[in-house]
Design an enzyme around this catalytic site. Structure first.
Site, PDB file in Angstrom:
ATOM      1  N   LYS A  75       0.845  -1.209   0.000  1.00  0.00           N
ATOM      2  CA  LYS A  75       0.000   0.000   0.000  1.00  0.00           C
ATOM      3  C   LYS A  75       0.874   1.250   0.000  1.00  0.00           C
ATOM      4  O   LYS A  75       1.536   1.562   0.980  1.00  0.00           O
ATOM      5  CB  LYS A  75      -0.923   0.033   1.227  1.00  0.00           C
ATOM      6  CG  LYS A  75      -2.017   1.080   1.009  1.00  0.00           C
ATOM      7  CD  LYS A  75      -2.644   1.605   2.253  1.00  0.00           C
ATOM      8  CE  LYS A  75      -1.937   2.753   2.896  1.00  0.00           C
ATOM      9  NZ  LYS A  75      -1.840   3.990   2.100  1.00  0.00           N
ATOM     10  N   GLY A 110       6.740   4.745   8.482  1.00  0.00           N
ATOM     11  CA  GLY A 110       5.918   5.943   8.648  1.00  0.00           C
ATOM     12  C   GLY A 110       6.154   6.531  10.020  1.00  0.00           C
ATOM     13  O   GLY A 110       7.198   6.299  10.642  1.00  0.00           O
ATOM     14  N   SER A 111       5.169   7.254  10.501  1.00  0.00           N
ATOM     15  CA  SER A 111       5.327   7.944  11.781  1.00  0.00           C
ATOM     16  C   SER A 111       5.263   6.958  12.948  1.00  0.00           C
ATOM     17  O   SER A 111       4.637   5.899  12.849  1.00  0.00           O
ATOM     18  CB  SER A 111       4.219   8.982  11.931  1.00  0.00           C
ATOM     19  OG  SER A 111       2.965   8.339  11.917  1.00  0.00           O
ATOM     20  N   THR A 112       5.877   7.351  14.053  1.00  0.00           N
ATOM     21  CA  THR A 112       5.841   6.509  15.251  1.00  0.00           C
ATOM     22  C   THR A 112       4.390   6.350  15.734  1.00  0.00           C
ATOM     23  O   THR A 112       3.980   5.269  16.151  1.00  0.00           O
ATOM     24  CB  THR A 112       6.730   7.118  16.347  1.00  0.00           C
ATOM     25  OG1 THR A 112       8.085   7.049  15.891  1.00  0.00           O
ATOM     26  CG2 THR A 112       6.616   6.365  17.664  1.00  0.00           C
ATOM     27  N   GLU A 113       3.622   7.426  15.611  1.00  0.00           N
ATOM     28  CA  GLU A 113       2.225   7.394  16.050  1.00  0.00           C
ATOM     29  C   GLU A 113       1.444   6.296  15.312  1.00  0.00           C
ATOM     30  O   GLU A 113       0.779   5.461  15.933  1.00  0.00           O
ATOM     31  CB  GLU A 113       1.641   8.771  15.737  1.00  0.00           C
ATOM     32  CG  GLU A 113       0.311   9.069  16.338  1.00  0.00           C
ATOM     33  CD  GLU A 113      -0.262  10.332  15.686  1.00  0.00           C
ATOM     34  OE1 GLU A 113       0.490  11.122  15.077  1.00  0.00           O
ATOM     35  OE2 GLU A 113      -1.492  10.491  15.790  1.00  0.00           O
ATOM     36  N   GLY A 155       2.815   3.889  13.550  1.00  0.00           N
ATOM     37  CA  GLY A 155       3.522   2.626  13.778  1.00  0.00           C
ATOM     38  C   GLY A 155       2.995   1.886  14.999  1.00  0.00           C
ATOM     39  O   GLY A 155       2.860   0.657  14.995  1.00  0.00           O
ATOM     40  N   GLU A 208       9.738   0.843  10.684  1.00  0.00           N
ATOM     41  CA  GLU A 208      10.788   1.853  10.509  1.00  0.00           C
ATOM     42  C   GLU A 208      10.094   3.197  10.712  1.00  0.00           C
ATOM     43  O   GLU A 208       9.304   3.626   9.874  1.00  0.00           O
ATOM     44  CB  GLU A 208      11.415   1.696   9.123  1.00  0.00           C
ATOM     45  CG  GLU A 208      12.801   2.292   9.056  1.00  0.00           C
ATOM     46  CD  GLU A 208      12.766   3.680   8.488  1.00  0.00           C
ATOM     47  OE1 GLU A 208      12.660   4.626   9.295  1.00  0.00           O
ATOM     48  OE2 GLU A 208      12.832   3.821   7.259  1.00  0.00           O
TER      49      GLU A 208
HETATM   50  P1  ADP Z   1       3.614  10.274   7.640  1.00  0.00           P
HETATM   51  O1  ADP Z   1       3.781  10.691   9.046  1.00  0.00           O
HETATM   52  O2  ADP Z   1       4.881  10.017   6.921  1.00  0.00           O
HETATM   53  O3  ADP Z   1       2.567  11.038   6.894  1.00  0.00           O
HETATM   54  P2  ADP Z   1       1.979   8.076   8.260  1.00  0.00           P
HETATM   55  O4  ADP Z   1       2.582   7.326   9.357  1.00  0.00           O
HETATM   56  O5  ADP Z   1       0.777   8.902   8.513  1.00  0.00           O
HETATM   57  O6  ADP Z   1       3.123   8.863   7.617  1.00  0.00           O
HETATM   58  O7  ADP Z   1       1.673   7.140   7.025  1.00  0.00           O
HETATM   59  C1  ADP Z   1       2.575   6.203   6.494  1.00  0.00           C
HETATM   60  C2  ADP Z   1       1.762   5.133   5.809  1.00  0.00           C
HETATM   61  O8  ADP Z   1       0.883   4.554   6.767  1.00  0.00           O
HETATM   62  C3  ADP Z   1       0.862   5.628   4.680  1.00  0.00           C
HETATM   63  O9  ADP Z   1       0.838   4.645   3.654  1.00  0.00           O
HETATM   64  C4  ADP Z   1      -0.491   5.728   5.337  1.00  0.00           C
HETATM   65  O10 ADP Z   1      -1.583   5.585   4.458  1.00  0.00           O
HETATM   66  C5  ADP Z   1      -0.444   4.544   6.289  1.00  0.00           C
HETATM   67  N1  ADP Z   1      -1.365   4.668   7.423  1.00  0.00           N
HETATM   68  C6  ADP Z   1      -1.842   5.804   7.982  1.00  0.00           C
HETATM   69  N2  ADP Z   1      -2.694   5.513   8.987  1.00  0.00           N
HETATM   70  C7  ADP Z   1      -2.752   4.165   9.078  1.00  0.00           C
HETATM   71  C8  ADP Z   1      -3.449   3.251   9.922  1.00  0.00           C
HETATM   72  N3  ADP Z   1      -4.270   3.674  10.884  1.00  0.00           N
HETATM   73  N4  ADP Z   1      -3.257   1.928   9.735  1.00  0.00           N
HETATM   74  C9  ADP Z   1      -2.405   1.481   8.776  1.00  0.00           C
HETATM   75  N5  ADP Z   1      -1.744   2.295   7.942  1.00  0.00           N
HETATM   76  C10 ADP Z   1      -1.896   3.615   8.081  1.00  0.00           C
END
Ligand code: ADP
Length: 507
Positions: free
Chosen positions: A200, A252-255, A257, A274
């Site tokens: 995704k 992606g973000s720790t939040e 993650g 990561e």
């Molecule tokens: P960033 O802080 O880099 O914007 P995110 O952590 O929000 O990154 O997003 C990184 C990836 O995780 C994206 O592909 C996003 O669609 C996906 N994502 C965002 N929210 C969720 C979730 N609740 N569950 C799974 N994947 C998610």
């Protein structure tokens, strides 16, 4: 500084025109979901637009995948695994990965331009991404041949051997900062180990991954890689929670993650995370000033600061601080903030308006706390860039280390500067964040560099350089920066295979 040779109205028009013409050249024909080797609409019939962060214009309309699409994709991946991919030998998988690398190289310029349109990164940096993408696929092509198990000395009439077997189907969720490179980091080891994938892309930047599938449709057996575009909660969450995947890898973000970790727990999926960073860059007084400034610029402003590894906290020794920050601030002010499709641009827009606003909120918070701005601290004063989500390269001094702007990942072109004299106090501060992704050290004293590398809590330490990512270098975080390592043989062997131990009685 922006190019000032044309009036801003004319420049706005020429930027728009350049972007539209480039989009017409490089956006691939198939933009639907890629499932089982077919281009299909989302089950819910929903779509969304991906925008050009430089002009604010719509680049393309893509499918908003949901749970049903994830179900279809996981099923297609298992069919591919059972019927074809698990029969491929290591040598055959190697040839597939080599061909993927070759296709990326053949189309490098178009991939780079498309990445610049969708993400906003300078074209010169997008080209480097594409070189790395090809090189990572090639690295993992070679790695297929060395993915073996062990024979364990056991005695007592037993022969104990381990096999490293693929999981079958893995889920992979990627971010928007290095869209195609993060796809390569995920797909390379997954395919090399013999897995099929449901990937995704980030909703902000789906286009280069879709282009990759356009280019390699005839290279991969149907269903080995499936791409479901869509939003995190609608497509990412059902993927991480899916009962039939065996592993989820997330960047992606720790939040988010932490949420993915909870989602993966439902079916006890193996997981690689990561996540974010707030990495220290430590400058010793013996550093070569010019080189150290150049490295600092790379550490914080490369990819418009949208690097999880960004050296966003600078610790510069008091003996050289004044001279150093003066040179750093003037170099930062001289960066070319402009249309990222221009060769000379060194800082493009942030990926979305929302991300630019988020960065500016942190800047305001620092300003409210009385911090001093050595450079930037606002949006560029250039009418031609007004439609884009630009933030000026920003250096913040005199800020408390407990400030939210220092403790949290800004993910933009913003660095906070601290002065140090006492080594132990500096290391304590350098480690005083929840993250532990990377660190940088600049000194000519190799002993000190090595000691400092051991003292920082970070998964990756660069000495006299920053943000270098050769294929083969394991990458990942300490503390809340993640679990597991990506890239390198370690990613393949430890994170995309599971160990089967066979114990044979010899007597
Ligand atoms: P960033 O802080 O880099 O914007 P995110 O952590 O929000 O990154 O997003 C990184 C990836 O995780 C994206 O592909 C996003 O669609 C996906 N994502 C965002 N929210 C969720 C979730 N609740 N569950 C799974 N994947 C998610």
């Amino acid at each position: 500084m922006a190019t000032e040779s044309q009036p801003s109205g004319d420049r706005t028009d020429s930027i728009s025109q350049r972007h539209r013409e480039t989009a017409a050249d490089v956006i691939p024909p198939n933009l639907k979901l890629y499932i089982g080797g077919d281009w299909v609409p989302s089950s819910a019939g929903e779509t969304f637009e991906t925008r050009d962060p430089t002009t604010g214009e719509t680049l393309a309309t893509v499918q908003a995948g949901t749970r049903e699409d994830i179900d279809r994709a996981v099923e297609a991946a298992w069919t591919a695994y059972d019927e074809t991919w698990s029969d491929y030998s290591a040598a055959e998988r190697q040839r597939v990965l080599e061909e993927i690398a070759a296709r990326v190289e053949e189309n490098r310029e178009a991939f780079a331009r498309l990445e610049t349109l969708d993400n906003g990164k300078p074209i010169s940096e997008a080209r480097i991404d594409m070189e790395l993408v090809a090189d990572h696929f090639r690295y993992f092509a070679g790695a297929t041949r060395v993915n073996g198990g062990e024979t364990i000395p056991s005695g007592d009439g037993q022969h104990v051997q381990t096999l490293r077997e693929p999981y079958g189907v893995v889920g992979q969720i990627i971010p928007w900062n290095f869209p195609l490179l993060m796809a390569a980091w995920k797909l390379g080891p997954a395919l090399a180990a013999g897995n099929c994938s449901v990937l995704k892309p980030a909703e902000e930047t789906p286009l280069t991954v879709l282009k990759l599938m356009n280019e390699i449709d005839d290279v991969l057996p149907d269903g080995v890689v499936n791409v479901v575009t869509g939003f995190g909660p609608d497509a990412g969450e059902p993927l991480a929670k899916h009962p039939d995947i065996r592993k989820i890898a997330f960047t992606g973000s720790t939040e988010v993650g932490k949420q993915v970790m909870t989602q993966a727990a439902e079916h006890v999926h193996d997981i690689t995370l990561e996540l974010g960073g707030k990495s220290p860059l430590i400058i010793y007084p013996d550093a070569d000033l010019e080189k150290a400034v150049a490295t600092t610029i790379t550490a914080i402003f490369y990819n418009t600061g949208e690097c999880c590894s960004a050296g966003s906290r600078l610790f510069v020794h008091s003996d050289i601080k004044d001279e150093f920050v003066e040179a750093l601030a003037s170099t930062a002010e001289d960066l070319t903030v402009d249309d990222p499709l221009l060769e000379e641009t060194t800082l493009g827009p942030k990926v979305t308006e929302e991300q630019a606003e988020r960065t500016l909120e942190y800047i305001e918070e620092a300003r409210d706390a009385g911090a001093d701005f050595l450079a930037g601290g606002d949006v560029p004063d250039d009418e031609a860039l007004a439609e884009g989500s630009f933030v000026s390269p920003t250096l913040i001094d005199d800020i408390d280390h407990d400030n939210r702007a220092v403790q949290e990942e800004i993910f933009g072109p913003v660095q906070e500067v601290f002065e140090w004299t006492d080594y132990d106090a500096m290391i304590e501060l350098a480690n005083d964040v929840d993250y532990g992704l990377a660190a940088g050290i600049i000194t000519n004293d190799i002993t000190k560099a090595y000691e400092t590398a051991k003292d920082v809590e970070a998964g990756n330490v660069w000495i006299n350089q920053y943000n270098a990512f050769p294929a083969g270098m394991p990458f990942g975080g300490y503390k809340q920066s993640g679990i597991g390592r990506e890239v390198g043989y370690e990613a393949l062997a430890e994170h995309y295979t599971q160990t089967k131990t066979i114990n044979l009685a010899l007597e």
